[in-house]
Motif scaffolding. Structure first.
Motif, short mmCIF file in Angstrom:
data_model
loop_
_atom_site.label_atom_id
_atom_site.label_comp_id
_atom_site.label_asym_id
_atom_site.label_seq_id
_atom_site.Cartn_x
_atom_site.Cartn_y
_atom_site.Cartn_z
N GLU A 29 0.85 -1.19 0.00
CA GLU A 29 0.00 0.00 0.00
C GLU A 29 0.88 1.24 0.00
OE1 GLU A 29 -3.57 1.95 2.71
OE2 GLU A 29 -3.19 -0.21 2.78
N PHE A 30 0.51 2.23 -0.78
CA PHE A 30 1.27 3.47 -0.86
C PHE A 30 0.82 4.40 0.26
CE2 PHE A 30 2.53 7.39 -3.40
CZ PHE A 30 3.87 7.23 -3.16
N VAL A 31 0.28 5.55 -0.06
CA VAL A 31 -0.19 6.52 0.92
C VAL A 31 -1.33 7.32 0.28
CG1 VAL A 31 1.55 8.23 0.23
CG2 VAL A 31 0.51 8.40 2.48
N TRP A 32 -2.35 7.61 1.07
CA TRP A 32 -3.42 8.47 0.57
C TRP A 32 -2.84 9.85 0.28
CZ3 TRP A 32 -8.30 7.56 -0.93
CH2 TRP A 32 -8.86 6.33 -0.60
N HIS A 33 -3.09 10.36 -0.92
CA HIS A 33 -2.58 11.67 -1.32
C HIS A 33 -3.39 12.19 -2.49
CE1 HIS A 33 -0.62 8.97 -4.17
NE2 HIS A 33 -0.37 10.02 -4.93
N GLN A 34 -3.09 13.42 -2.88
CA GLN A 34 -3.72 13.99 -4.07
C GLN A 34 -2.75 14.96 -4.72
OE1 GLN A 34 -7.04 15.67 -1.89
NE2 GLN A 34 -6.42 17.74 -2.48
N HIS A 35 -2.99 15.23 -5.98
CA HIS A 35 -2.20 16.19 -6.74
C HIS A 35 -3.16 17.31 -7.14
CE1 HIS A 35 0.88 13.09 -6.86
NE2 HIS A 35 -0.08 12.26 -7.23
N MET A 89 -6.75 1.01 -7.33
CA MET A 89 -6.70 2.42 -6.97
C MET A 89 -7.86 2.69 -6.03
SD MET A 89 -4.84 5.09 -7.43
CE MET A 89 -3.95 4.70 -8.94
N GLN A 90 -7.53 3.02 -4.79
CA GLN A 90 -8.55 3.31 -3.80
C GLN A 90 -8.97 4.77 -3.91
OE1 GLN A 90 -6.54 2.25 -0.11
NE2 GLN A 90 -7.69 0.33 -0.04
N PRO A 126 -8.34 12.67 -3.95
CA PRO A 126 -7.60 11.81 -3.03
C PRO A 126 -7.64 10.36 -3.53
CG PRO A 126 -9.11 13.23 -1.82
CD PRO A 126 -9.46 13.36 -3.28
N HIS A 127 -6.47 9.71 -3.52
CA HIS A 127 -6.36 8.33 -4.00
C HIS A 127 -5.22 7.63 -3.29
CE1 HIS A 127 -3.62 10.69 -6.49
NE2 HIS A 127 -2.94 9.58 -6.73
N ASN A 128 -5.26 6.30 -3.34
CA ASN A 128 -4.22 5.49 -2.71
C ASN A 128 -4.00 4.24 -3.56
OD1 ASN A 128 -2.36 4.50 -0.81
ND2 ASN A 128 -3.96 3.33 0.22
N PRO A 129 -2.85 4.14 -4.26
CA PRO A 129 -2.57 2.92 -5.03
C PRO A 129 -2.19 1.77 -4.12
CG PRO A 129 -1.22 4.80 -5.75
CD PRO A 129 -1.86 5.18 -4.46
#
Length: 123
Positions: free
Chosen positions: A41-47, A63-64, A85-88
């Motif tokens: 799991e990566f980290v919840w983030h956004q661009h 992709m969460q 917001p997404h989390n791969p």
């Protein structure tokens, strides 16, 4: 280089040292082409200022999103809209190609142990 002298990139053959550590392999106009191997799991983030494009080369990626998940497999292309917001998540190792502007921060505005600078990605 190919026989015609033009560059050929084979994402599955590029040596990558660590999971979640993209490597810049080319540029299209003002966007970078990056290859990465992902697992876990990566980290919840956004661009906030740019969309992010994923092309799945091998394996599977989930992709969460806050309102549900998108499941991706080899050959699938998925665009995460800017500001979303997404989390791969990759349950097993997968390889992806990312296309994004150089200003796109790896983990959005969040700084985590997984954050990689653009200098780290080009080195």
């Amino acid at each position: 280089m190919s026989e015609t002298g033009k560059s050929v990139i084979r994402p599955a053959d590029i040596a990558l040292d660590a999971h979640w550590s993209p490597k810049v392999v080319g540029q299209v106009n003002n966007h970078l082409i990056k290859v990465a191997k992902l697992e876990g799991e990566f980290v919840w983030h956004q661009h906030d200022d740019a969309d992010e494009m994923f092309l799945i080369v091998a394996g599977h990626l989930r992709m969460q999103y806050e309102d549900g998940d998108v499941h991706l497999g080899p050959g699938d292309i998925h665009v995460v809209p800017k500001g979303t917001p997404h989390n791969p998540v990759a349950d097993a190792e997968c390889r992806v190609v990312l296309i994004e502007p150089p200003s796109t921060l790896h983990t959005g505005e969040k700084i985590t142990p997984l954050t990689r600078s653009l200098a780290d990605q080009t080195g």
